[in-house]
Scaffold this active site. Structure first.
Site, PDB file in Angstrom:
ATOM      1  N   ASP A   1      -5.940 -32.249  36.761  1.00 48.15           N
ATOM      2  CA  ASP A   1      -4.512 -32.319  36.378  1.00 48.15           C
ATOM      3  C   ASP A   1      -3.602 -33.217  37.356  1.00 48.15           C
ATOM      4  O   ASP A   1      -2.429 -32.921  37.772  1.00 48.15           O
ATOM      5  CB  ASP A   1      -3.953 -30.840  36.232  1.00 48.15           C
ATOM      6  CG  ASP A   1      -2.698 -30.943  35.288  1.00 48.15           C
ATOM      7  OD1 ASP A   1      -2.458 -31.849  34.553  1.00 48.15           O
ATOM      8  OD2 ASP A   1      -2.043 -29.881  35.333  1.00 48.15           O
TER       9      ASP A   1
ATOM     10  N   GLY B   1       7.420 -20.235  36.586  1.00 50.55           N
ATOM     11  CA  GLY B   1       6.469 -20.880  35.221  1.00 50.55           C
ATOM     12  C   GLY B   1       5.573 -19.804  34.882  1.00 50.55           C
ATOM     13  O   GLY B   1       5.353 -18.910  35.518  1.00 50.55           O
ATOM     14  N   GLY B   2       5.050 -20.354  33.806  1.00 50.35           N
ATOM     15  CA  GLY B   2       4.136 -19.357  33.095  1.00 50.35           C
ATOM     16  C   GLY B   2       2.808 -19.395  34.093  1.00 50.35           C
ATOM     17  O   GLY B   2       1.956 -18.237  34.048  1.00 50.35           O
ATOM     18  N   PHE B   3       2.539 -20.296  35.447  1.00 52.84           N
ATOM     19  CA  PHE B   3       1.334 -19.971  36.160  1.00 52.84           C
ATOM     20  C   PHE B   3       1.770 -18.782  36.962  1.00 52.84           C
ATOM     21  O   PHE B   3       0.809 -18.365  37.827  1.00 52.84           O
ATOM     22  CB  PHE B   3       1.225 -21.314  36.973  1.00 52.84           C
ATOM     23  CG  PHE B   3       2.426 -21.712  37.630  1.00 52.84           C
ATOM     24  CD1 PHE B   3       2.764 -21.302  39.026  1.00 52.84           C
ATOM     25  CD2 PHE B   3       3.676 -22.391  37.252  1.00 52.84           C
ATOM     26  CE1 PHE B   3       3.732 -21.630  39.729  1.00 52.84           C
ATOM     27  CE2 PHE B   3       4.561 -22.738  37.908  1.00 52.84           C
ATOM     28  CZ  PHE B   3       4.847 -22.090  39.127  1.00 52.84           C
TER      29      PHE B   3
ATOM     30  N   LYS C   1       2.746 -18.249  46.757  1.00 58.33           N
ATOM     31  CA  LYS C   1       2.679 -18.264  45.654  1.00 58.33           C
ATOM     32  C   LYS C   1       2.281 -16.961  44.919  1.00 58.33           C
ATOM     33  O   LYS C   1       1.078 -16.585  45.572  1.00 58.33           O
ATOM     34  CB  LYS C   1       1.704 -19.417  45.052  1.00 58.33           C
ATOM     35  CG  LYS C   1       1.449 -19.514  43.510  1.00 58.33           C
ATOM     36  CD  LYS C   1       0.616 -20.797  43.211  1.00 58.33           C
ATOM     37  CE  LYS C   1       0.270 -21.208  41.982  1.00 58.33           C
ATOM     38  NZ  LYS C   1      -0.483 -22.506  41.525  1.00 58.33           N
TER      39      LYS C   1
END
Length: 289
Positions: A139, A21-23, A41
């Protein structure tokens, strides 16, 4: 020479891609020393906005937050991290068998109140323990929660937006826009704990109704709840309190844990209970009356 990357490659073996993803990117991997399954990650440095000095090392706030909550059972455990030339690599535990709560709800369609209560209490207690560690997640949503399919224990993940808990106002929003509290939409500021209760209210609604309570800024600001008739009065009362448009009227997490809907103990339902999918039919029925 990237010594941190070399150290990582000596200690871990990267396997298949799990998520992108964008992360950044998450891979399955193995710790070579004992063949422990891990989640790896990779976050490009240009994607990291918040750096901090922690124990004498300059690291992303995400790493700092993970270190601070590492002893909390309801949080994902960080095992290692490497600050490389072009990215930061975070190695975490990989629980199994698990499914994120988003997919779990999608599979179940909606959760009955007994199971939703069980999950909600775990997240409330984990949030309080994060407070004690000086961290606020910012979040909390179904995609950031892992469900152990055997024990029903939950793990809070993805601390990208986490920061230090403070009593003062926050003036930057880090999280999912659809979960943002109305005070942020209207005023551009919020109190951390009260905004967190709003976020928890959104999560509870999603678990029970299978959809978001609000989808547009205008709906968030008004906070007009259209609650499914099948929910008990106690449950509806708690949802309304957590999703109050006025921050001062929202309960604290300690208050929520004393709410009648939380403290009541009901027997698990037997047989197949009727399911609203996902409260949309209730809305349509009401419109036809």
């Amino acid at each position: 020479m990237d010594t941190q990357r070399q150290k990582f490659e000596r200690e871990y073996r990267v396997g298949k891609l799990l998520e992108k993803g964008g992360f950044g990117t998450i891979f399955w991997g193995l710790r070579i020393q004992d063949e422990l399954s891990v989640a790896i990650k990779h976050v490009p440095k240009e994607k990291i906005n918040h750096w901090i000095t922690y124990e004498g090392e300059r690291v992303p706030m995400e790493v700092c937050a993970l270190r601070k909550v590492s002893k909390i059972p309801g949080c994902i455990t960080i095992l290692d991290h490497f600050v490389c030339n072009d990215c930061v690599i975070i190695v975490m535990e990989k629980p199994d068998p698990v499914m994120d709560l988003f997919d779990y709800i999608d599979e179940q369609r909606t959760l009955n109140e007994t199971l939703a209560r069980e999950f909600f209490i775990q997240i409330l207690e984990t949030s309080l323990q994060c407070y004690t560690a000086g961290i606020i997640h910012r979040d909390i949503k179904d995609e950031n929660i892992l469900v152990n399919l055997k024990s029903h224990s939950l793990k809070l993940i993805d601390f990208r937006t986490a920061t230090f808990l403070k009593d003062d106002m926050y003036y930057e929003f880090s999280g999912t826009r659809i979960c943002a509290p109305p005070e942020w939409i209207r005023l551009g500021c919020y109190h951390g704990k009260r905004a967190n209760v709003w976020c928890l209210g959104v999560l509870l609604y999603v678990m029970l109704c299978g959809e978001w309570p609000f989808k547009k800024d205008e709906e968030i600001i008004c906070a007009g709840l259209d609650l499914c008739p099948r929910l008990t009065n106690e449950c509806r009362d708690l949802l309304k309190k957590c999703l109050s448009v006025h921050p001062a009227e929202r309960p604290t997490i300690e208050d929520i844990l004393k709410h009648p809907w939380i403290t009541e103990q009901k027997e698990p339902p037997t047989g197949d209970a009727p399911v609203c999918r996902p409260c949309i039919m209730c809305k349509r029925s009401a419109e036809l009356k």
